[in-house]
Scaffold this motif. Structure first.
Motif, PDB file in Angstrom:
ATOM      1  N   VAL A 218      74.535  13.614 -38.405  1.00  0.00           N
ATOM      2  CA  VAL A 218      75.908  13.969 -38.773  1.00  0.00           C
ATOM      3  C   VAL A 218      76.713  14.311 -37.528  1.00  0.00           C
ATOM      4  O   VAL A 218      77.848  13.853 -37.355  1.00  0.00           O
ATOM      5  CB  VAL A 218      75.920  15.179 -39.737  1.00  0.00           C
ATOM      6  N   THR A 219      76.129  15.099 -36.651  1.00  0.00           N
ATOM      7  CA  THR A 219      76.801  15.505 -35.415  1.00  0.00           C
ATOM      8  C   THR A 219      77.126  14.300 -34.554  1.00  0.00           C
ATOM      9  O   THR A 219      78.245  14.177 -34.025  1.00  0.00           O
ATOM     10  CB  THR A 219      75.909  16.483 -34.634  1.00  0.00           C
ATOM     11  N   ASN A 220      76.164  13.402 -34.392  1.00  0.00           N
ATOM     12  CA  ASN A 220      76.389  12.205 -33.577  1.00  0.00           C
ATOM     13  C   ASN A 220      77.479  11.321 -34.172  1.00  0.00           C
ATOM     14  O   ASN A 220      78.307  10.763 -33.440  1.00  0.00           O
ATOM     15  CB  ASN A 220      75.088  11.402 -33.445  1.00  0.00           C
ATOM     16  N   ARG A 221      77.487  11.195 -35.478  1.00  0.00           N
ATOM     17  CA  ARG A 221      78.502  10.383 -36.140  1.00  0.00           C
ATOM     18  C   ARG A 221      79.901  10.980 -35.939  1.00  0.00           C
ATOM     19  O   ARG A 221      80.852  10.253 -35.643  1.00  0.00           O
ATOM     20  CB  ARG A 221      78.181  10.250 -37.624  1.00  0.00           C
ATOM     21  N   GLU A 222      80.017  12.284 -36.103  1.00  0.00           N
ATOM     22  CA  GLU A 222      81.319  12.929 -35.937  1.00  0.00           C
ATOM     23  C   GLU A 222      81.806  12.846 -34.496  1.00  0.00           C
ATOM     24  O   GLU A 222      83.009  12.700 -34.240  1.00  0.00           O
ATOM     25  CB  GLU A 222      81.245  14.387 -36.386  1.00  0.00           C
ATOM     26  N   TYR A 223      80.885  12.930 -33.557  1.00  0.00           N
ATOM     27  CA  TYR A 223      81.255  12.816 -32.140  1.00  0.00           C
ATOM     28  C   TYR A 223      81.783  11.415 -31.841  1.00  0.00           C
ATOM     29  O   TYR A 223      82.804  11.254 -31.151  1.00  0.00           O
ATOM     30  CB  TYR A 223      80.038  13.130 -31.262  1.00  0.00           C
ATOM     31  N   ARG A 224      81.109  10.396 -32.364  1.00  0.00           N
ATOM     32  CA  ARG A 224      81.574   9.010 -32.156  1.00  0.00           C
ATOM     33  C   ARG A 224      82.947   8.804 -32.785  1.00  0.00           C
ATOM     34  O   ARG A 224      83.823   8.141 -32.205  1.00  0.00           O
ATOM     35  CB  ARG A 224      80.567   8.016 -32.756  1.00  0.00           C
ATOM     36  N   GLN A 225      83.138   9.364 -33.973  1.00  0.00           N
ATOM     37  CA  GLN A 225      84.433   9.233 -34.645  1.00  0.00           C
ATOM     38  C   GLN A 225      85.536   9.919 -33.855  1.00  0.00           C
ATOM     39  O   GLN A 225      86.651   9.388 -33.733  1.00  0.00           O
ATOM     40  CB  GLN A 225      84.339   9.829 -36.051  1.00  0.00           C
ATOM     41  N   MET A 226      85.259  11.091 -33.296  1.00  0.00           N
ATOM     42  CA  MET A 226      86.262  11.814 -32.512  1.00  0.00           C
ATOM     43  C   MET A 226      86.632  11.045 -31.251  1.00  0.00           C
ATOM     44  O   MET A 226      87.802  11.037 -30.831  1.00  0.00           O
ATOM     45  CB  MET A 226      85.744  13.206 -32.156  1.00  0.00           C
ATOM     46  N   ARG A 227      85.667  10.372 -30.660  1.00  0.00           N
ATOM     47  CA  ARG A 227      85.949   9.605 -29.437  1.00  0.00           C
ATOM     48  C   ARG A 227      86.882   8.424 -29.699  1.00  0.00           C
ATOM     49  O   ARG A 227      87.509   7.913 -28.765  1.00  0.00           O
ATOM     50  CB  ARG A 227      84.638   9.099 -28.818  1.00  0.00           C
ATOM     51  N   ARG A 228      86.968   7.999 -30.941  1.00  0.00           N
ATOM     52  CA  ARG A 228      87.920   6.939 -31.270  1.00  0.00           C
ATOM     53  C   ARG A 228      89.357   7.458 -31.241  1.00  0.00           C
ATOM     54  O   ARG A 228      90.301   6.676 -31.123  1.00  0.00           O
ATOM     55  CB  ARG A 228      87.617   6.374 -32.652  1.00  0.00           C
ATOM     56  N   HIS A 229      89.511   8.780 -31.351  1.00  0.00           N
ATOM     57  CA  HIS A 229      90.848   9.385 -31.382  1.00  0.00           C
ATOM     58  C   HIS A 229      91.248  10.024 -30.057  1.00  0.00           C
ATOM     59  O   HIS A 229      92.445  10.138 -29.770  1.00  0.00           O
ATOM     60  CB  HIS A 229      90.905  10.448 -32.490  1.00  0.00           C
TER      61      HIS A 229
END
Length: 289
Positions: A218-229
């Protein structure tokens, strides 16, 4: 002679198997992590059953369950919580805003109680743009300060105090308590519960840090999503801090407790309003030999 050897062989194998099972069971009983509960819609649901107290007793199975949010439970998840784990009471530590946006799935025969730990009714509610702005303004020690607030601010103390009232009433079945990720607000709740049951601090810390394992994807997924922004380093660093369980965070809570009350024992008495009889009752309800 051959028959004697065969009998001895069977006996040795049986003894080995029995010893092996005993070792496994003993290992499970004394595990500081309890048992991870596999649900399709959650990542950090754990039964505290089997954790060993200082007096040698263990927490009863399926009586105390910590978890992350329950808003996406599948039909099988619901069946498992209701029928297999016999969850009778749910304590939801999230804010009003979090609950409004993602209400817990309904479990028949289970009472859901809202015990918001944070005073802000919109705590944890934000758009991505708002969250980026929020993270950009946080200091590196923000999580330590957050953990100290959870054990010192009146609203939080009242929520955890009420939690213990529910624990003292529940004579059978399971109590499941949770927040969004099952790490911070739930982590402090677990620290207080385990402390009241006489669980060693080292065990409490291991149980707390285990959230890193279960929330890793979950943490890794949220980090990747934040890097898109955003590629703002401070934002990304603070996101990692907020999604991690670190010994420094829980130790900050301990330090605030020691400063306020002198010890966990006195904190449970003065702030959680637990008398000696209450502590004895909790241990009678949730521990066995």
């Amino acid at each position: 002679m051959k028959r004697f050897i065969r009998i001895m062989g069977v006996g040795l194998v049986s003894a080995f198997i029995a010893t092996g099972f005993s070792a496994v069971n003993a290992s499970r009983k004394s595990s500081p992590l309890g048992t991870h509960i596999s649900l399709k819609a959650t990542d950090n649901t754990r039964d505290l059953g089997g954790i060993q107290a200082k007096n040698g007793q263990h927490i009863r199975k399926y009586r105390l369950i910590r978890s992350d949010a329950l808003n996406k439970l599948s039909a099988h998840d619901k069946w498992k919580l209701q029928k297999q784990l016999r969850v009778k009471v749910i304590l939801d530590f999230r804010s009003k805003g979090e609950i409004h946006n993602a209400p817990d799935a309904t479990l028949h025969g289970t009472r859901n109680n809202r015990l918001s730990v944070m005073a802000n009714p919109n705590f944890g509610v934000h758009t991505t743009a708002q969250y980026i702005h929020e993270l950009a303004g946080k200091q590196p020690n923000n999580m330590e300060l957050f953990y100290q607030k959870m054990v010192t601010q009146p609203h939080s103390i009242k929520a955890y105090r009420t939690m213990f009232r529910y624990l003292l009433k529940q004579r059978s079945g399971g109590i499941l308590y949770h927040c969004t990720y099952g790490k911070d607000r739930t982590g402090i709740a677990t620290m207080l519960i385990l402390s009241s049951l006489g669980i060693p601090k080292t065990t409490i810390m291991k149980n707390y840090l285990a959230s890193n394992r279960y929330l890793k994807s979950v943490t890794n997924r949220e980090y990747r999503q934040m890097r898109r922004h955003t590629h703002n380093r401070k934002v990304l660093a603070n996101l990692k801090r907020s999604r991690s369980a670190k010994a420094a965070y829980l130790n900050a809570a301990y330090s605030a407790i020691y400063q306020q009350s002198g010890s966990i024992k006195h904190y449970l008495r003065s702030q959680m309003h637990l008398s000696a009889n209450d502590i004895q009752k909790l241990r009678h309800l949730y521990l066995n030999k």
